[in-house]
Design a protein around this motif. Structure first.
Motif, mmCIF file in Angstrom:
data_model
loop_
_atom_site.group_PDB
_atom_site.id
_atom_site.type_symbol
_atom_site.label_atom_id
_atom_site.label_comp_id
_atom_site.label_asym_id
_atom_site.label_seq_id
_atom_site.Cartn_x
_atom_site.Cartn_y
_atom_site.Cartn_z
ATOM 1 N N ARG A 13 0.837 -1.211 0.000
ATOM 2 C CA ARG A 13 0.000 0.000 0.000
ATOM 3 C C ARG A 13 0.867 1.253 0.000
ATOM 4 N NH1 ARG A 13 -3.072 -2.806 3.928
ATOM 5 N NH2 ARG A 13 -2.310 -1.425 5.590
ATOM 6 N N ASP A 14 1.926 1.238 0.803
ATOM 7 C CA ASP A 14 2.815 2.405 0.868
ATOM 8 C C ASP A 14 3.501 2.655 -0.475
ATOM 9 O OD1 ASP A 14 2.159 2.845 3.495
ATOM 10 O OD2 ASP A 14 3.936 1.844 4.314
ATOM 11 N N MET A 15 3.939 1.580 -1.143
ATOM 12 C CA MET A 15 4.601 1.747 -2.439
ATOM 13 C C MET A 15 3.655 2.327 -3.476
ATOM 14 S SD MET A 15 7.249 -1.464 -2.887
ATOM 15 C CE MET A 15 6.227 -2.772 -2.195
ATOM 16 N N LEU A 16 2.379 1.918 -3.429
ATOM 17 C CA LEU A 16 1.398 2.473 -4.361
ATOM 18 C C LEU A 16 1.102 3.935 -4.016
ATOM 19 C CD1 LEU A 16 -1.170 -0.457 -4.755
ATOM 20 C CD2 LEU A 16 0.721 0.157 -6.260
ATOM 21 N N LYS A 17 0.978 4.222 -2.736
ATOM 22 C CA LYS A 17 0.666 5.585 -2.312
ATOM 23 C C LYS A 17 1.770 6.555 -2.718
ATOM 24 C CE LYS A 17 -0.677 8.230 1.788
ATOM 25 N NZ LYS A 17 -0.927 8.172 3.258
ATOM 26 N N GLU A 18 3.022 6.097 -2.650
ATOM 27 C CA GLU A 18 4.155 6.956 -2.996
ATOM 28 C C GLU A 18 4.502 6.890 -4.480
ATOM 29 O OE1 GLU A 18 7.352 5.860 -0.413
ATOM 30 O OE2 GLU A 18 6.141 6.097 1.397
ATOM 31 N N HIS A 19 3.684 6.145 -5.250
ATOM 32 C CA HIS A 19 3.864 6.011 -6.701
ATOM 33 C C HIS A 19 5.247 5.478 -7.068
ATOM 34 C CE1 HIS A 19 0.024 7.924 -7.372
ATOM 35 N NE2 HIS A 19 0.391 8.959 -6.639
ATOM 36 N N LEU A 20 5.750 4.557 -6.250
ATOM 37 C CA LEU A 20 7.014 3.895 -6.567
ATOM 38 C C LEU A 20 6.811 2.803 -7.610
ATOM 39 C CD1 LEU A 20 8.498 3.582 -2.965
ATOM 40 C CD2 LEU A 20 8.960 5.350 -4.680
ATOM 41 N N PHE A 21 5.651 2.181 -7.565
ATOM 42 C CA PHE A 21 5.280 1.142 -8.523
ATOM 43 C C PHE A 21 3.790 1.274 -8.818
ATOM 44 C CE2 PHE A 21 8.844 -0.647 -6.143
ATOM 45 C CZ PHE A 21 9.634 -1.208 -7.138
ATOM 46 N N SER A 22 3.394 0.740 -9.968
ATOM 47 C CA SER A 22 1.967 0.586 -10.247
ATOM 48 C C SER A 22 1.522 -0.775 -9.712
ATOM 49 C CB SER A 22 1.714 0.653 -11.760
ATOM 50 O OG SER A 22 2.176 -0.538 -12.391
ATOM 51 N N GLU B 163 2.972 -3.487 -11.858
ATOM 52 C CA GLU B 163 4.390 -3.782 -11.621
ATOM 53 C C GLU B 163 4.572 -4.627 -10.370
ATOM 54 O OE1 GLU B 163 6.462 0.159 -13.650
ATOM 55 O OE2 GLU B 163 5.609 0.289 -11.626
ATOM 56 N N LEU B 164 3.797 -4.334 -9.324
ATOM 57 C CA LEU B 164 3.877 -5.154 -8.110
ATOM 58 C C LEU B 164 3.389 -6.569 -8.377
ATOM 59 C CD1 LEU B 164 2.701 -2.735 -5.268
ATOM 60 C CD2 LEU B 164 5.025 -3.440 -5.847
ATOM 61 N N LEU B 165 2.374 -6.695 -9.243
ATOM 62 C CA LEU B 165 1.877 -8.030 -9.577
ATOM 63 C C LEU B 165 2.942 -8.824 -10.313
ATOM 64 C CD1 LEU B 165 -0.503 -9.987 -9.513
ATOM 65 C CD2 LEU B 165 -1.343 -8.951 -11.633
ATOM 66 N N ARG B 166 3.666 -8.184 -11.227
ATOM 67 C CA ARG B 166 4.755 -8.865 -11.934
ATOM 68 C C ARG B 166 5.836 -9.331 -10.957
ATOM 69 N NH1 ARG B 166 3.891 -4.509 -15.639
ATOM 70 N NH2 ARG B 166 3.024 -5.250 -17.627
ATOM 71 N N LEU B 167 6.044 -8.566 -9.884
ATOM 72 C CA LEU B 167 7.049 -8.905 -8.882
ATOM 73 C C LEU B 167 6.497 -9.824 -7.795
ATOM 74 C CD1 LEU B 167 8.574 -5.317 -8.443
ATOM 75 C CD2 LEU B 167 9.632 -7.263 -9.636
#
Length: 403
Positions: A362-371, A374-378
Motif C-alpha cells: 500500500r505504501d509503495m502504491l501511495k508513494e507512486h514507486l510502482f503501479s 508492476e507489483l503483480l509482476r514482482l
C-alpha cells in the motif's frame, strides 16, 4: 483515471466454508479488482454472490445442483465442515443500509437445510427484518409472513411483501459473467434483452434492447470497441430467420464504405471485448444491474487494449458497482489505481485467503514507486497477513447487527 463515485450496493461480504474459502471478511467499493494467480480462488468468491442470486431467481436446490450439490459447495477440509454461510451487507438505492445472511447445512444422503436466514434493513428498531431457523419464523417486523420450508430461501417468498421487495430486487439484479465467444458467435433465439446472461448467450437481444431503449449506451459501447478494434464502426442485431445474431460494420482496406460481418466471422477477442463492454454499460431505463462481476475481462485481448478496458471499468463504476477477477499485470498497470480498489487472493494448502494488500505494498502504491501491475509482476500483491490472521482467529458472525 475517472473517479469511481457510485454508492456501492454490496459494502461487505462475509463467507464461511464456501468451496475453498474457510473464512472471508472483506469490504467492497464501487470498483474492486480481485487479484491472484490461477487456482487461488478468485472465482469462488464471485460464485458465492452468484449462488445467492441464482437461489433467489430460481431455487436453492437448482443453484446447489448446478454446482455439483452441497458436498461440492461446502468447503472440504480435515475438519469436515457440515455447513456454509454467506452474509452480504448492502446499501439500497434509497440510502438504507442492511444485511442479508443465510447458513445452509448438510443432511444425510446429500440433503440440506437452511439452518438460519436473516434479513435486516435499518436494524431491529427500524425494520423491516425477519429471522428464520430451519424453516420456522423466529421474529419479524411484519404481522403476516409467508409460510416457508427449510429447503428454500425465505427471501424468495418474502419478496411478495412490499417491505422486502427492494432487497430481493437488488440481489437478483446482480450480473456475473464468464463470457463464451462460441455461444456469442452461434445463432441465438430471441430472448429477454434486459440483462446480459452469464456467458453472453443472449447478447444479440441485449444489443437490440439497447438500440431501442438506450441508444446512447450502445454508442458508448461502440466508442470503446473502436479503441480495442479500430476498424469496427458499429454493431447491431441481425435477424436470421427465426434466430438472431450480431452484425458488425467494419472498415476494409480498399473499400469506401464499411463491410458487414456476422458474429461467426469475428475473433474471440472481439466478441469477448463486446461482451465485457455490454455487461458494463447495459443499464437502461427498463433495467439496471446493481452489481456486475466479470471473470478475467482481459482474456483474449491484446495487451495494448488494457488501457481502454481499464478506463471502461472505471467509467462503468461511476453508476454500477463492478468486481473483476484478474491476474493481468497489463490491466493493473496504472499509477492511479487506488490500493483500496484491490483485494489480493492467495492459496495455502487448499485454503483461499482474501484481504486487502499488505501495508508495504500500500505504501509503495501511495508513494507512486510502482503501479499495481508492476507489483503483480514482482509477486508483491499479496493479502495482508495481519488481516488474514485477525479473520482466521476470531469467530465470524454471519448474523450480528450492523456496525
Amino acid at each position: 483515471m475517472t473517479s469511481t463515485n457510485c454508492q456501492p450496493f454490496l459494502t461487505r461480504v462475509v463467507l464461511h466454508n464456501y468451496k475453498s474459502i474457510a473464512k472471508c471478511d472483506v469490504n467492497l467499493g464501487a470498483l474492486t479488482y480481485l487479484v491472484g494467480i490461477n487456482g487461488a480462488g478468485k472465482s469462488n468468491f464471485l460464485d458465492a454472490l452468484h449462488l445467492t442470486r441464482d437461489a433467489l431467481t430460481g431455487s436453492l436446490d437448482n443453484a446447489l445442483n448446478e454446482r455439483g450439490g452441497i458436498s461440492e459447495v461446502r468447503r472440504r477440509s480435515a475438519g469436515h465442515p457440515t455447513n456454509f454461510g454467506i452474509r452480504l451487507e448492502f446499501n439500497l438505492i434509497d440510502g438504507r443500509r442492511g444485511f442479508y445472511a443465510f447458513k445452509v447445512g448438510a443432511l444425510p444422503k446429500g440433503g440440506y437445510e437452511v439452518q438460519t436466514e436473516e434479513c435486516f434493513v435499518g436494524g431491529t428498531s427500524v425494520g423491516p427484518y425477519f429471522r428464520l431457523e430451519r424453516g420456522k419464523l423466529i421474529k419479524s417486523s411484519e404481522g403476516a409472513f409467508p409460510v416457508v420450508t427449510a429447503d428454500r430461501l425465505a427471501l424468495l417468498s418474502a419478496s411478495g411483501l412490499e417491505k422486502f421487495r427492494p432487497v430481493y430486487d437488488a440481489l437478483t439484479s446482480m450480473g456475473f459473467y464468464n463470457l463464451n465467444p462460441k455461444l456469442m458467435r452461434d445463432l441465438q433465439k430471441p430472448q429477454d434483452g434486459k440483462l446480459l446472461k452469464p456467458s453472453g448467450e443472449n447478447i444479440a437481444s441485449v444489443i437490440s434492447h439497447l438500440e431501442r431503449s438506450a441508444p446512447e449506451k450502445l454508442e458508448l459501447i461502440e466508442a470503446y470497441m473502436q479503441t480495442v478494434v479500430p476498424s469496427i464502426k458499429k454493431v447491431g442485431r441481425k435477424a436470421v430467420g427465426p434466430m438472431e445474431s450480431l452484425e458488425f460494420k467494419q472498415d476494409v482496406s480498399g473499400s469506401k464504405d464499411p463491410w458487414s460481418f456476422m458474429a461467426m466471422n469475428m475473433s474471440d477477442g472481439t466478441l469477448r471485448a463486446l461482451g465485457v463492454l455490454t455487461a458494463l454499460f447495459q443499464g437502461n431505463s427498463d433495467y439496471s444491474p446493481s452489481l456486475v462481476g466479470i471473470e478475467e475481462p482481459e482474456t483474449a485481448l491484446h495487451p495494448a487494449a488494457s488501457g481502454a478496458l481499464r478506463e471502461a471499468l472505471s467509467r462503468a463504476a461511476e453508476t454500477t458497482q463492478v468486481i473483476v477477477t484478474s491476474h493481468s499485470p497489463d490491466l493493473l498497470d496504472d499509477m492511479s489505481i487506488d490500493s483500496e480498489n484491490i483485494l489480493a487472493i492467495a492459496e495455502t494448502k487448499g485454503n483461499t485467503q482474501i484481504a486487502s494488500i499488505d501495508e508495504a505494498s500500500r505504501d509503495m502504491l501511495k508513494e507512486h514507486l510502482f503501479s499495481p501491475g508492476e507489483l503483480l509482476r514482482l509477486d508483491q500483491l499479496r493479502p495482508d497477513k495481519k488481516r488474514i490472521r485477525e479473520v482466521e482467529t476470531r469467530q465470524l458472525s454471519l448474523f450480528s447487527e450492523l456496525k
